[in-house]
Design an enzyme around this catalytic site. Structure first.
Site, short mmCIF file in Angstrom:
data_model
loop_
_atom_site.label_atom_id
_atom_site.label_comp_id
_atom_site.label_asym_id
_atom_site.label_seq_id
_atom_site.Cartn_x
_atom_site.Cartn_y
_atom_site.Cartn_z
N HIS A 13 -2.90 58.46 89.75
CA HIS A 13 -2.89 59.39 90.89
C HIS A 13 -2.48 60.80 90.45
O HIS A 13 -1.52 61.37 90.98
CB HIS A 13 -1.95 58.84 92.00
CG HIS A 13 -2.12 59.53 93.33
ND1 HIS A 13 -1.70 58.98 94.52
CD2 HIS A 13 -2.65 60.74 93.67
CE1 HIS A 13 -1.95 59.80 95.51
NE2 HIS A 13 -2.53 60.88 95.02
N ARG A 18 -7.86 58.23 98.09
CA ARG A 18 -6.74 57.33 98.33
C ARG A 18 -7.17 55.91 98.03
O ARG A 18 -8.29 55.51 98.38
CB ARG A 18 -6.29 57.39 99.80
CG ARG A 18 -5.45 58.58 100.18
CD ARG A 18 -4.07 58.54 99.53
NE ARG A 18 -3.25 59.67 99.90
CZ ARG A 18 -3.20 60.83 99.23
NH1 ARG A 18 -3.93 61.01 98.15
NH2 ARG A 18 -2.41 61.82 99.64
N GLU A 32 -0.10 51.47 95.48
CA GLU A 32 0.73 52.40 94.70
C GLU A 32 2.17 52.36 95.18
O GLU A 32 2.38 52.25 96.39
CB GLU A 32 0.21 53.82 94.86
CG GLU A 32 -1.03 54.10 94.06
CD GLU A 32 -1.49 55.55 94.23
OE1 GLU A 32 -0.64 56.44 94.41
OE2 GLU A 32 -2.70 55.77 94.18
O1 LIG Z 1 -2.61 64.40 98.78
C1 LIG Z 1 -2.46 65.05 97.74
O2 LIG Z 1 -2.24 66.28 97.76
C2 LIG Z 1 -2.58 64.38 96.40
O3 LIG Z 1 -2.87 63.04 96.50
C3 LIG Z 1 -1.39 64.65 95.52
O4 LIG Z 1 -1.70 64.32 94.20
C4 LIG Z 1 -0.16 63.95 95.97
O5 LIG Z 1 0.91 64.28 95.14
P1 LIG Z 1 2.35 63.68 95.34
O6 LIG Z 1 2.84 64.12 96.68
O7 LIG Z 1 2.24 62.19 95.31
O8 LIG Z 1 3.13 64.23 94.21
#
Ligand SMILES: O=C(O)[C@H](O)[C@H](O)COP(=O)(O)O
Length: 370
Positions: A254, A208, A237
């Site tokens: 990310h 993060r 972000e």
């Molecule tokens: O925490 C996680 O699983 C990861 O950072 C993941 O890439 C988050 O994805 P998002 O919910 O932003 O699509």
């Protein structure tokens, strides 16, 4: 019938949602949706539910599931205090993150020190993602130093290194959750104080933004006290610091955990927990990921070129840098994450066996022969 309000970008949500539910989709860029009719909400990390943003959840809302491993976008204490059960997809993308890290490491080594070994790699945070990273690094015989004080407290079989040992590594890779409070707060864990007097060859953050003080990181890099850094996550972000990105060896929006397999896992995991919570009888609906064969016969490859064909990491890097001067770069960062096709994990890819023989690293990453 259970009413579920879900982020429209939760991968394959329409296919995986248990049949005994009524699904309505919301666009997360429009803020928190109207949940007055919802029994459950399924969201992603882009929707932050805190005491300020979401002070009065409707009384009907009993379940919130995030299709992510990280949960720092949710204020657990506040939401649980309102009688809401929380669920996450912890571990859904561990393999994808590990593949991102190993891919980035190989690209860096090819360019910066093709003849040298990696040296010692310190893994900060040895939960699901950190452990998958350690597994993949061990395929490459890389010497890992593990650091995770909260795990040390809850897991008697885990023997971590000392802080000094991890700070003496050549390379650091971060897999700790972001927390601002408590005895194991990780906010700005890597700061000027820990960087002072060290000479890391490379620092990777796929955990993060905020776990590393990115301005301190850039300063140390510019002063030549850090060899390189690779960032997938950013402190503000979906916005990102253009200067910090400019100096990065690789800068991505990310997407370390963005594989087809990880995203299907994420949605399945919260749908299963939703079904169990509301006692729906069966879990998520069935969905099979189709097999993928890459036909890579007719090009002269080197390792970097081959990796670039199998994994979009450098494409994302270019796309992110192209956003740098755009006033709406935050919106475009979010679009990049939502709109690019998901990659396949190496272990789910097949290529010609002659190529695997020539590039043993690709085989060690998990790609299978046709
Ligand atoms: O925490 C996680 O699983 C990861 O950072 C993941 O890439 C988050 O994805 P998002 O919910 O932003 O699509």
């Amino acid at each position: 019938m259970i009413h579920v309000s879900a982020d429209q970008n939760l991968y394959k949500i329409k296919e995986l949602i248990p049949p005994q539910t009524e699904l309505s989709l919301y666009d997360p860029s429009q803020g928190i949706p109207d949940l007055s009719q919802a029994d459950a909400m399924l969201l992603r990390t882009v929707t932050h539910l805190t005491e300020e943003s979401f002070p009065n959840p409707p009384a009907t809302l009993k379940f919130i599931g995030t299709g992510s491993s990280g949960t720092d976008h949710l204020d657990n204490e506040h939401l649980e205090g309102k009688g809401i059960t929380l669920a996450s997809s912890n571990g859904c993308n561990a393999r994808a993150v590990a593949e991102y890290v190993m891919t980035a490491l190989l690209l860096w080594k090819e360019k910066k020190q093709p003849k040298e070994s990696f040296g010692k790699i310190g893994v900060i945070g040895v939960g699901k993602a950190g452990s998958a990273v350690v597994d993949l690094l061990s395929n490459f015989d890389i010497d890992c130093v593990l650091y995770d004080p909260p795990r040390q407290q809850r897991d008697p079989d885990f023997t971590p290194a000392s802080l000094q040992e991890v700070l003496d590594c050549d390379i650091l890779t971060f897999h700790a959750p972001l927390s601002k409070k408590g005895p194991h707060a990780t906010y700005h864990w890597l700061d000027e104080e820990k960087l002072a007097g060290k000479s890391f060859k490379l620092i990777i953050n796929a955990a993060r933004g905020g776990v590393i003080d990115e301005l301190a990181l850039m300063k140390y890099y510019v002063e030549g006290k850090i060899g390189d850094y690779i960032l997938d996550v950013w402190e503000r972000e979906p916005d990102f610091n253009t200067e910090v990105a400019k100096h990065a060896f690789i800068a991505t929006p990310h997407i370390a955990g963005y594989s087809e397999q990880a995203k299907v896992n994420a949605t399945k995991m919260i749908c299963d927990q939703l079904a169990a919570f509301f006692e729906l009888g069966s879990g998520s609906a069935d969905y099979e990921i189709p097999e993928r064969i890459e036909d890579l016969a007719h090009i002269q490859y080197d390792l970097t070129k081959l990796i670039t064909r199998l994994n979009p990491i450098l494409g994302y890097d270019k796309a992110l840098r192209d956003l740098s001067d755009r006033p709406d770069k935050g919106v475009l960062f979010r679009n990049l994450r939502n709109e690019w096709p998901l990659r396949y994990e190496y272990a789910s890819l097949k290529i010609r066996k002659e190529l695997l023989r020539e590039f043993k690293e690709i085989h060690m990453l998990g790609v299978q022969p046709i």
